[in-house]
Write an enzyme that holds these catalytic residues in place. Structure first.
Site, PDB file in Angstrom:
ATOM      1  N   TYR A 171      94.554  41.746   6.257  1.00  0.00           N
ATOM      2  CA  TYR A 171      93.421  41.435   5.375  1.00  0.00           C
ATOM      3  C   TYR A 171      92.433  42.612   5.356  1.00  0.00           C
ATOM      4  CZ  TYR A 171      88.915  39.612   3.948  1.00  0.00           C
ATOM      5  OH  TYR A 171      87.690  39.465   3.341  1.00  0.00           O
ATOM      6  N   PHE A 179      85.226  39.922  -6.363  1.00  0.00           N
ATOM      7  CA  PHE A 179      85.400  39.119  -5.141  1.00  0.00           C
ATOM      8  C   PHE A 179      86.834  38.616  -5.003  1.00  0.00           C
ATOM      9  CE2 PHE A 179      81.015  38.328  -6.519  1.00  0.00           C
ATOM     10  CZ  PHE A 179      80.311  38.534  -5.348  1.00  0.00           C
TER      11      PHE A 179
HETATM   12  N1  UFG Z   1      85.738  29.867  15.945  1.00  0.00           N
HETATM   13  C1  UFG Z   1      85.917  28.873  16.869  1.00  0.00           C
HETATM   14  N2  UFG Z   1      86.436  27.685  16.440  1.00  0.00           N
HETATM   15  C2  UFG Z   1      86.784  27.456  15.127  1.00  0.00           C
HETATM   16  C3  UFG Z   1      86.582  28.484  14.193  1.00  0.00           C
HETATM   17  C4  UFG Z   1      86.056  29.702  14.625  1.00  0.00           C
HETATM   18  O1  UFG Z   1      85.625  29.024  18.057  1.00  0.00           O
HETATM   19  O2  UFG Z   1      87.272  26.351  14.824  1.00  0.00           O
HETATM   20  C5  UFG Z   1      85.145  31.151  16.392  1.00  0.00           C
HETATM   21  C6  UFG Z   1      86.038  32.337  16.127  1.00  0.00           C
HETATM   22  O3  UFG Z   1      86.932  32.519  17.184  1.00  0.00           O
HETATM   23  C7  UFG Z   1      85.009  33.450  15.991  1.00  0.00           C
HETATM   24  C8  UFG Z   1      83.785  32.755  15.405  1.00  0.00           C
HETATM   25  O4  UFG Z   1      83.976  31.375  15.658  1.00  0.00           O
HETATM   26  O5  UFG Z   1      84.678  33.941  17.239  1.00  0.00           O
HETATM   27  C9  UFG Z   1      83.636  32.948  13.917  1.00  0.00           C
HETATM   28  O6  UFG Z   1      84.870  32.637  13.290  1.00  0.00           O
HETATM   29  P1  UFG Z   1      85.072  32.537  11.719  1.00  0.00           P
HETATM   30  O7  UFG Z   1      86.517  32.192  11.489  1.00  0.00           O
HETATM   31  O8  UFG Z   1      84.040  31.652  11.141  1.00  0.00           O
HETATM   32  O9  UFG Z   1      84.762  34.006  11.222  1.00  0.00           O
HETATM   33  P2  UFG Z   1      85.417  35.396  11.682  1.00  0.00           P
HETATM   34  O10 UFG Z   1      84.376  36.122  12.458  1.00  0.00           O
HETATM   35  O11 UFG Z   1      86.739  35.245  12.303  1.00  0.00           O
HETATM   36  O12 UFG Z   1      85.717  36.011  10.259  1.00  0.00           O
HETATM   37  C10 UFG Z   1      84.747  36.623   9.481  1.00  0.00           C
HETATM   38  C11 UFG Z   1      85.083  36.452   8.015  1.00  0.00           C
HETATM   39  C12 UFG Z   1      86.382  37.143   7.685  1.00  0.00           C
HETATM   40  C13 UFG Z   1      86.322  38.556   8.155  1.00  0.00           C
HETATM   41  C14 UFG Z   1      85.962  38.633   9.604  1.00  0.00           C
HETATM   42  C15 UFG Z   1      85.773  40.037  10.070  1.00  0.00           C
HETATM   43  O13 UFG Z   1      85.176  35.094   7.694  1.00  0.00           O
HETATM   44  O14 UFG Z   1      86.601  37.104   6.301  1.00  0.00           O
HETATM   45  O15 UFG Z   1      84.737  37.956   9.832  1.00  0.00           O
HETATM   46  O16 UFG Z   1      86.158  40.137  11.382  1.00  0.00           O
HETATM   47  F1  UFG Z   1      87.511  39.157   7.974  1.00  0.00           F
END
Ligand code: UFG
Length: 330
Positions: free
Chosen positions: A141, A73
């Site tokens: 990433y 991981f």
């Molecule tokens: N979001 C918000 N506000 C915040 C945080 C997130 O609106 O404060 C939204 C993001 O824009 C996204 C969704 O919530 O649409 C989920 O966001 P996260 O950051 O929780 O997760 P991600 O989908 O961006 O990321 C996840 C994993 C990463 C991986 C990615 C693959 O955490 O490790 O999916 O696309 F790379």
């Protein structure tokens, strides 16, 4: 059987360590503690603190233990940071695992489960996403994880190292005991930020964009419970060893929830108001990411136990309430 868990002090790693121990495996943990937490590591598993790129450190671990298999991981995982600091991601995420693979080869350890990501796909070509879909990452990433996937393929060809690559969608939730959970610094993930808002630690949750081509205009993601992810690692390891054959699986629930739906569900679970504000889009966010997990369900009999978003958020809420400052709390 002895399993080395690299990055075992991190969020998904620490949950996998617990499940391995509960199923009777002997576990040793390696973690640099740069982003992981010492307190997240189950006391039954010895912890070696160091970096995978440090050859003499790894030599020490491998020479002391007779390791049968590895679950890896250990990586940096902030998408935004990877865009501004690509060298850091390529050096650590590729260099670290390459060094680990070389050491595995020296000690004749043939099996590895590798933590990969939905970010290897980039903008999806279709929903739900299949393992055979094209992989065109849109950030370093995802690219760093895809590079390791390719290295694994060539190590299998050359040396017979057998791997299970697991491409996670959105990991969420916490262990049922409430003793370990999600604690990143800085926190960037949606559910912890929403729950920190419910705790009054933040004034509001910023919703990144409400003009996407989705029903309510906010991004849709596939949330999977961290314990279900942990179980999948064990199943994948067992099958890879049993069949002596490499494989790649998606891991999600196969159901998508919009950011607004997640906020709404968190209001229901916590009974708190959770103020939300629409903010500009975050760069690089695909509008919809939903996994097809049919392959792992069919081939390994994997079955997510946390089927609803409500259960996933409730387990995360239990952790956040007990540990409002994460692992800094006693
Ligand atoms: N979001 C918000 N506000 C915040 C945080 C997130 O609106 O404060 C939204 C993001 O824009 C996204 C969704 O919530 O649409 C989920 O966001 P996260 O950051 O929780 O997760 P991600 O989908 O961006 O990321 C996840 C994993 C990463 C991986 C990615 C693959 O955490 O490790 O999916 O696309 F790379």
């Amino acid at each position: 059987m002895k399993v080395l868990v690299c990055g075992g002090a991190g969020y998904i790693g620490s949950h996998t360590v617990k499940e391995l121990l509960e199923q009777g495996y002997d576990v040793i943990v390696v973690d640099s503690l740069e982003t992981g937490h010492k307190k997240a590591v189950d006391e039954r598993a010895p912890l070696y603190v160091g970096n995978l790129s440090d050859e003499s450190f790894l030599e020490d671990v491998f020479s002391k233990h007779s390791i049968d298999a590895v679950i890896d991981f250990a990586a940096y995982s902030l998408v935004g940071e990877s865009v501004t600091e690509p060298a850091k991601y390529f050096e650590n995420n590729i260099g670290g695992t390459l060094s680990l693979l070389k050491k595995m080869r020296k000690y004749n350890v043939k099996y590895i489960v590798f933590s990969s990501t939905a970010a290897t796909y980039g903008e999806p070509e279709g929903i739900p996403i299949l393992e055979s879909d094209k992989t065109v990452p849109t950030n370093p990433y995802g690219e760093s994880k895809l590079c390791v996937e390719k290295i694994l393929h060539w190590f299998d060809e050359a040396y017979g190292t057998k791997y299970a690559v697991l491409r996670y969608f959105n990991a969420a939730g916490a262990h049922k005991s409430g003793t370990i959970g999600e604690d990143h610094f800085p926190e960037s993930h949606l559910i912890p930020i929403i729950l920190q808002t419910a705790l009054g630690k933040r004034e509001f949750i910023g919703i990144f964009g409400d003009d996407y081509a989705t029903e309510d205009g906010t991004c849709i993601r596939d949330y999977i419970h961290v314990t279900d992810l942990a179980q999948a690692h064990i199943l994948a390891l067992e099958k890879t060893m049993e069949e002596n054959k490499s494989r790649t699986y998606n891991l999600g629930n196969g159901k998508g929830f919009s950011v607004k739906e997640v906020v709404e569900m968190a209001r229901k679970v916590t009974g708190k108001e959770i103020p939300a504000k629409i903010e500009p889009r975050r760069a690089g966010d695909p509008s919809v990411l939903i996994a097809s997990s049919e392959k792992i369900i069919k081939e390994l009999g994997w079955e997510p136990k946390y089927n609803t978003l409500e259960e996933i958020i409730a387990s995360a809420w239990q952790w956040h309430q007990k540990h409002p400052n994460g692992y800094e709390d006693k």
